[in-house]
Design an enzyme around this catalytic site. Structure first.
Site, PDB file in Angstrom:
ATOM      1  N   LYS A 187       0.851  -1.209   0.000  1.00 17.69           N
ATOM      2  CA  LYS A 187       0.000   0.000   0.000  1.00 17.69           C
ATOM      3  C   LYS A 187       0.874   1.242   0.000  1.00 17.69           C
ATOM      4  O   LYS A 187       0.624   2.188  -0.739  1.00 17.69           O
ATOM      5  CB  LYS A 187      -0.941  -0.012   1.217  1.00 17.69           C
ATOM      6  CG  LYS A 187      -2.108  -0.976   1.033  1.00 17.69           C
ATOM      7  CD  LYS A 187      -2.852  -1.244   2.328  1.00 17.69           C
ATOM      8  CE  LYS A 187      -3.859  -2.374   2.114  1.00 17.69           C
ATOM      9  NZ  LYS A 187      -4.389  -2.931   3.359  1.00 17.69           N
ATOM     10  N   GLN A 219      -4.721  -2.226   9.705  1.00 16.50           N
ATOM     11  CA  GLN A 219      -4.613  -3.513   9.014  1.00 16.50           C
ATOM     12  C   GLN A 219      -5.241  -4.645   9.836  1.00 16.50           C
ATOM     13  O   GLN A 219      -4.964  -4.782  11.020  1.00 16.50           O
ATOM     14  CB  GLN A 219      -3.130  -3.801   8.725  1.00 16.50           C
ATOM     15  CG  GLN A 219      -2.892  -4.999   7.849  1.00 16.50           C
ATOM     16  CD  GLN A 219      -3.463  -4.856   6.437  1.00 16.50           C
ATOM     17  OE1 GLN A 219      -3.312  -3.844   5.792  1.00 16.50           O
ATOM     18  NE2 GLN A 219      -4.126  -5.901   5.978  1.00 16.50           N
ATOM     19  N   ASP A 230     -11.738   2.477   4.257  1.00 13.75           N
ATOM     20  CA  ASP A 230     -12.086   1.059   4.140  1.00 13.75           C
ATOM     21  C   ASP A 230     -13.613   0.879   4.086  1.00 13.75           C
ATOM     22  O   ASP A 230     -14.103  -0.185   3.708  1.00 13.75           O
ATOM     23  CB  ASP A 230     -11.571   0.292   5.375  1.00 13.75           C
ATOM     24  CG  ASP A 230     -10.293  -0.484   5.087  1.00 13.75           C
ATOM     25  OD1 ASP A 230      -9.980  -0.693   3.901  1.00 13.75           O
ATOM     26  OD2 ASP A 230      -9.617  -0.873   6.063  1.00 13.75           O
TER      27      ASP A 230
END
Ligand code: NAP
Length: 295
Positions: A51, A95, A118
């Site tokens: 990322k 994460q 997200d």
């Protein structure tokens, strides 16, 4: 049978993002993504590194916060609060999975909804259900819809079966597919581990999405001739001939299913690359919204 090339479409999304970043940097803005990793899980570490690399390629500001396994819930919440207040950061993600002593839901709830790229915060889940375009949709379902749109796969009035009902993939994907407009208006059936006679349901489908997490689960007998199959699954199977000792496969028994399909995603190279592309696209959207820019 034709392959759906997620790698090429993801690159197209990245190009759009890069062009848009170049445009907004002229007015002194730069989208910023913070990725928080707690612990030493090697797979998570790889995802976080990828990322950050992609952020650098597209001209994003990126912040990688790597915290020890022993980080307490309170400490993690304090980091999230700091990132919520940081004007250089527009997107925050923690994460998954965090270590077991961390209550993941509490962490997600603590992320400012306008930085929740997200799309897991309850405000964004509600916005998806309400079809409010200001919300953030989870990246993998968003990537799946983009693949359908890019390949001109008609969804309006189509019979679609989604296998899996997680909050990360199955449920938001079903909501997207049944929402009004392009890539939506589908007749959606969601199947899960309690579903009986799965084959009877999937054989009726024009489009099947599989997000279960079981290798070779979807077989030839589940699919009708000419169906579109989108394989979201990423599963490790042992393979001593491979240098890592394993390889990645999807949920679909590709060899037997692919010949029956009009279109199918491979694993790897299908949905996978789309997830990170949509994450950066969501971060750009957050930056624009926070700074009151259109689009
Ligand atoms: P998850 O939270 O474990 O959910 C799996 C879902 O599959 C559950 O709803 C479960 O039903 C259902 N299921 C399990 N066994 C089943 C069976 N025999 N028949 C029908 N349904 C069954 O998994 P997830 O996070 O959604 O991820 C699913 C897969 O997608 C995994 O392989 C994951 O690695 C992959 N994934 C890929 C990406 C990407 O970027 N490509 C992103 C996210 C996830 P119940 O609800 O009844 O338990």
């Amino acid at each position: 049978m034709k392959l759906i090339d997620g790698t090429t479409i993801a690159e197209k999304v990245h190009e759009e993002t890069r062009a848009s970043v170049a445009e907004i940097t002229k007015s002194g803005l730069c989208p910023g993504l913070a990725v928080v990793l707690v612990g030493n899980d090697p797979a998570s570490r790889t995802y976080v590194r990828k990322k950050a690399e992609q952020c650098a390629k597209l001209g994003f500001h990126s912040l990688r916060l790597e915290l020890p396994e022993t980080t307490s819930q309170q400490e993690l919440l304090a980091h999230v609060a700091q990132l919520n207040a940081d004007p250089k950061i527009h997107g925050i993600l923690v994460q998954s999975p965090p270590p077991p002593h961390i209550d993941e839901a509490k962490i997600v709830h603590a992320i400012a909804p306008e930085k929740d790229v997200d799309g897991f915060h309850p405000v964004n889940v509600a916005k998806l259900a309400l079809e409010d375009p200001s919300g953030f949709v989870p990246c993998t379902p968003l990537g799946c819809r983009r693949l359908l749109l890019e390949y001109g796969i008609p969804t309006s009035g189509a019979r679609v079966v989604v296998l899996g009902r997680s909050m990360i993939v199955g449920k938001p994907l079903a909501l997207l597919l049944m929402s009004k407009g392009p890539g939506g208006d589908a007749i959606v059936t969601v199947a899960h581990s309690r579903t009986r006679n799965l084959g009877e349901i999937t054989r009726e489908a024009d489009i099947i999405f599989s997000a279960i997490g079981r290798p070779y689960f979807l077989r030839e007998e589940h699919v009708r001739e000419g169906a579109v199959v989108v394989d979201v699954g990423i599963n490790r199977v042992e393979d001593p001939s491979h240098k890592r000792g394993y390889r990645l496969v999807g949920d679909v028994d590709f060899e037997t299913v692919a010949p029956k399909c009009s279109l199918i995603t491979p694993v790897p190279g299908g949905v996978g690359p789309m997830t990170i592309a949509m994450l950066l696209s969501n971060t750009l959207k957050a930056c624009r919204q926070i700074h009151g820019l259109p689009g």
